[in-house]
Design an enzyme around this catalytic site. Structure first.
Site, PDB file in Angstrom:
ATOM      1  N   GLN A   1      -7.657   1.326  -5.152  1.00  0.00           N
ATOM      2  CA  GLN A   1      -6.998   0.827  -3.950  1.00  0.00           C
ATOM      3  C   GLN A   1      -5.802  -0.041  -4.297  1.00  0.00           C
ATOM      4  O   GLN A   1      -5.948  -1.102  -4.894  1.00  0.00           O
ATOM      5  CB  GLN A   1      -7.970   0.015  -3.105  1.00  0.00           C
ATOM      6  CG  GLN A   1      -7.315  -0.520  -1.837  1.00  0.00           C
ATOM      7  CD  GLN A   1      -8.331  -0.861  -0.779  1.00  0.00           C
ATOM      8  OE1 GLN A   1      -8.913  -1.934  -0.793  1.00  0.00           O
ATOM      9  NE2 GLN A   1      -8.577   0.054   0.128  1.00  0.00           N
TER      10      GLN A   1
ATOM     11  N   LEU B   1      -2.193 -11.406  -3.395  1.00  0.00           N
ATOM     12  CA  LEU B   1      -2.563 -10.771  -2.133  1.00  0.00           C
ATOM     13  C   LEU B   1      -1.995 -11.465  -0.894  1.00  0.00           C
ATOM     14  O   LEU B   1      -1.992 -12.682  -0.795  1.00  0.00           O
ATOM     15  CB  LEU B   1      -4.088 -10.739  -2.042  1.00  0.00           C
ATOM     16  CG  LEU B   1      -4.657  -9.910  -0.893  1.00  0.00           C
ATOM     17  CD1 LEU B   1      -4.309  -8.448  -1.074  1.00  0.00           C
ATOM     18  CD2 LEU B   1      -6.164 -10.087  -0.825  1.00  0.00           C
TER      19      LEU B   1
END
Lengths: 611, 247
Positions: free
Chosen positions: A238, A254
């Site tokens: 991912q 992130l």
């Protein structure tokens, strides 16, 4: 010869490796089952990667939209995973996650609330309804602190800053223990147990741009592989669509999907809200096709369809790369993510405080006023150790796996929010599974001293040799190889070259040298972790080479689109007798009828049916 | 890119000294990046704790130019271009090696605190709490356990009262439990007698260094002190206690 009896020995009924959400939940369960339980973790307790989870934990509580139920969560998970998920795992997960969330509240977690005082739920990519229980944008920290405090009072022994080197097996092939070392002193420690649960996370540290921390070196996958377990679905990686891209030193950190869940939009350098162009056919009937409809959704119109920014992560990540390739990227090669023009400043600071803080302090961007620049970052491995859906036991007797290091729940693509609920559901089931295994297989397995000596010798060789390669530089080179050849878009030529380059570096790493003593020696730790990272990265590249189609988190430029025949198999990697990696297809078998019916049903058929 | 000099304390319990490293520093780098460059190119064995590199895990606590900070959230750009950066381990905890200290004392304090004990669920199996009720407790749950407040607290740092005061980190943990709408335990007597709330004399040093900007003193410690005062020193309560007994 080294006398194994002289080595410090620690014995428990069950040992959990890893103190993230899955490990702590497994440990709490073992303790509830009356077992003597130890947790071994590389870092200090409470620092595990789970703290980086921001957006929330998915569970069909139905607190915000009462039409939600486990069947729709299950359907979303299967569709998001492109139907390569293990049916039974997706079922267990969707059914059990509401109870796991409520249980956290019992142990002190403080989630954000609805107006009625219930656990609030937010929208996220791929989830039909607002489903993520959350605490601002620091849900992972909330989860880990809750489990940590629960664990402290559950009689769990925590062996922190201790790294496991390898597993031990008895003559019947059952797991008997493992050897590790204390990071502080470099002294070795022998662990003996009736069962071992791996909750060791992923291997993102093999990539240049990643949201993962140093700990993420695929240790569990590699140790399980060496012990005879199978790795499954490794090709599915991912790439989270929104990592920071600027400045360079923070590249990859992130940016929560919660930004889009709260109404954030993606635009290109022309100001175009480009995601409308990229809605896959399968999702068109459930996705807004005009800005006007997407805005109505944000305003709370329950009949409006969801904006395309909330498509699954694989789709959004690829779309950003396409825009950049077409010359419509942001100044530093990403896309713009705008929340400042969509929500009032106070709301943003309340719902996304750590994003506000992160951009303000690391990039000097005020997200309540200006858009963020974002781009894909290696975030999560859908693949991992193959386990039994109900017990979480691997193909090796006495070895269990749960959380990111295990495979099966997410198939080809994980939905945001399904990781935290995965940890809770399967962490618990691994604890139950270990207890059942111990009940059926009494006694503490014997330790093979030669195995112990072999493990210690390979570790000390790195310190003892006169000179050799710098482990950090090999690691850096490996990150570049994977970023270039095993990235979002893959080709046969690229993967073949990548595998060859990985092998060259692996050969070089055989003469890696750590200078200094064994006392908290970061270079030695780095060198030891590298061995695991090589195996994990090789499995990813080899599985990616075999799968000649594009599906979820695996995109082959030379084989575009999903191919029917590849929907019938998962790929597994295991170690052959000669030590080389065997990569093969595993038939999925017949779809279970009762679950297939749910997964292929229309929403109208499932809404409000909690049976 | 520009060459920068960084001085890093190297050593262990037996002693140590500052070593100078010159590294090529890129745009936007934080102090932890620079330490990593020195480690990669000049001192492979250098010990430093870190994990998330985004201010969320609280691992890379250190003292940078004398100030307790997280290495991952301190930008090189915050210092003058020719300024030498000096990095050393947290002073209040025993050094293990280089920048790594023994923070295990903190974990032992947490174990001393009576755990969360909720009231029964509502009839439908849920608990109801409202946003305005949970906000106070949520502020303290932002804590990432970097222990910079513990490092700075002069009761611990200068007076070494570790056996008597749990420190600001655990004062807000206690406050968090005390303010939790569901919790049923009375921790006020223990906060006074065992956890040493009286030792804090409100200099707010802990609040100043908190990287999560938690208002440790004003929102956590002072309200707890006030509860102790009203329980033990309020004249009417004292009289009532004398007459009717109780704690």
């Amino acid at each position: 010869m080294l006398d194994v009896n002289e080595i410090q020995t620690i014995t428990h009924d069950v040992i959990v490796v890893g103190a993230g959400g899955a490990g702590l939940r497994a440990a709490v369960e073992c303790s509830r089952q009356g077992l003597d339980i130890g947790v071994v973790c590389k870092s200090l307790l409470g620092k595990a990667h789970t703290v980086m989870a921001e957006g929330g934990a998915a569970a069909a509580l139905g607190n915000v939209d009462s039409r939600d139920n486990w069947k729709i969560h299950f359907r979303d998970t299967m569709r998001g995973g492109k139907f390569l998920n293990q049916w039974r795992m997706a079922e267990l997960h969707a059914k059990q996650s509401p109870d796991r969330i409520r249980e956290l509240e019992e142990w002190g977690a403080v989630f954000d609330r609805t107006k009625d005082g219930l656990i609030a739920q937010r929208n996220f990519g791929g989830h039909r309804y607002p489903r993520l229980a959350h605490t601002g944008d620091r849900t992972g920290l909330e989860l880990i602190r809750t489990l940590q405090d629960k664990g402290v009072h559950s009689g769990i022994s925590v062996h922190q800053e201790c790294t496991v080197l390898d597993l031990l097996k008895d003559e019947n092939g059952r797991i008997s223990g493992m050897v590790g070392y204390w990071r502080e002193t470099g002294r070795f420690v022998l662990y003996r147990a009736k069962a071992i649960i791996f909750a060791t996370g992923g291997g993102g540290k093999g990539w240049r741009i990643t949201s993962n921390s140093w700990e993420y070196t695929g240790d569990g996958q590699a140790m399980a592989y060496r012990a005879g377990a199978e790795l499954m679905d490794m090709e599915f990686c991912q790439f989270h669509p929104t990592g920071m891209v600027w400045p360079p030193s923070v590249r990859g950190i992130l940016v929560t999907e919660g930004v889009r869940g709260e109404g954030g939009i993606l635009t290109n350098s022309e100001g175009d809200r480009f995601m409308f162009k990229y809605t896959p056919e399968k999702f068109q009937s459930e996705t807004a096709d005009t800005v006007e409809e997407a805005n109505r959704w944000l305003a709370g119109d329950k009949n409006a369809r969801r904006p395309p920014e909330l498509l699954t992560r694989d789709v959004v990540a690829r779309s950003i790369v396409q825009e950049v390739k077409a010359g419509r990227g942001s100044p530093h090669g990403g896309a713009f993510l705008d929340i400042g023009s969509r929500r009032p400043a106070d709301y943003i600071k309340k719902k996304l405080p750590s994003m506000y803080h992160q951009f303000k302090e690391l990039a000097e961007v005020d997200i309540t006023k200006d858009p963020m620049e974002v781009g894909p970052t290696f975030h999560y491995m859908m693949g991992g150790i193959r386990v039994d859906a109900d017990t979480q036991m691997t193909r090796v007797d006495g070895l269990f796996a749960c959380g990111e290091c295990a495979a099966g729940l997410h198939g080809a693509n994980r939905l945001g929010g399904n990781s935290l609920s995965d940890l809770l559901v399967f962490g618990r089931l691994a604890g139950v599974g270990a207890k059942e295994f111990i009940d059926a297989n009494e006694g503490l397995p014997e330790i093979n001293h030669d195995q112990v000596r072999g493990i210690i010798r390979s570790a000390t060789d790195i310190l003892n040799r006169e000179e050799g390669e710098n482990p950090y530089l090999i690691h850096e080179a490996l990150r570049d190889v994977n970023q270039d050849f095993v990235g979002i878009y893959r080709t046969k030529e690229g993967l073949t070259e990548g595998i060859a380059k990985q092998a060259e570096l692996k050969e070089k790493a055989k003469t890696v040298k750590a200078y200094g003593t064994s006392q908290y020696n970061a270079g030695w730790h780095e060198a030891l972790d590298l061995g695991n990272l090589f195996i994990t990265c090789e499995a990813i590249a080899r599985a990616a080479l075999l799968r000649e189609e594009s599906r979820g988190g695996h995109s082959r430029v030379d084989f575009e689109g999903e191919r029917e025949e590849w929907g019938l198999v998962n790929i597994v990697c295991r170690m052959g007798d000669d030590g080389n990696m065997i990569v093969e297809k595993l038939e999925r078998g017949e779809d279970p009828e009762h679950l297939a019916k749910v997964a292929h049903a229309t929403l109208e058929e499932l809404e409000g049916s909690n049976g | 890119m520009a060459n920068r000099t960084i001085r890093i304390w190297r050593g262990d319990q037996s002693g140590g000294q500052f070593e100078e490293y010159t590294v090529d520093v890129g745009e936007g780098m934080v102090v932890l990046d620079v330490i990593h460059l020195a480690q990669m190119h000049h001192a492979n064995d250098m010990a430093v704790r870190w994990n998330c590199k985004a201010g969320k895990c609280g691992s890379c606590s250190m003292e940078i130019n004398g100030k307790p900070k997280l290495g991952c959230m301190t930008r090189m750009g915050d210092y003058e271009a020719d300024e030498i950066i000096t990095v050393q381990p947290m002073k209040s905890f025993p050094v293990i090696r280089d920048l790594v200290t023994d923070v295990s004392w903190n974990y032992r304090q947490n174990e001393r605190i009576t755990p969360f004990t909720p009231r029964p669920r509502d009839a439908d199996g849920n608990w109801r709490m409202y946003t305005e009720d949970v906000e106070r407790t949520q502020e303290f749950r932002k804590c990432i356990e970097c222990f910079l407040c513990q490092n700075t607290c002069h009761v611990l740092r200068d007076h070494d009262k570790r056996d008597q005061f749990v420190g600001p980190r655990f004062m807000i943990r206690i406050a968090q439990l005390d303010m939790h709408p569901l919790d049923t335990v009375d921790r006020i007597p223990a906060t006074k007698e065992e956890y040493g709330a009286g030792y804090c004399n409100i200099t707010r040093c802990c609040t100043e260094v908190c990287p999560e900007h938690i208002n440790i003193t004003d929102n956590g410690i002072i309200p707890m002190k006030e509860r102790i005062v009203s329980r033990y020193y309020d004249p009417i309560t004292m009289l009532a206690r004398k007459l009717f007994g109780g704690k």
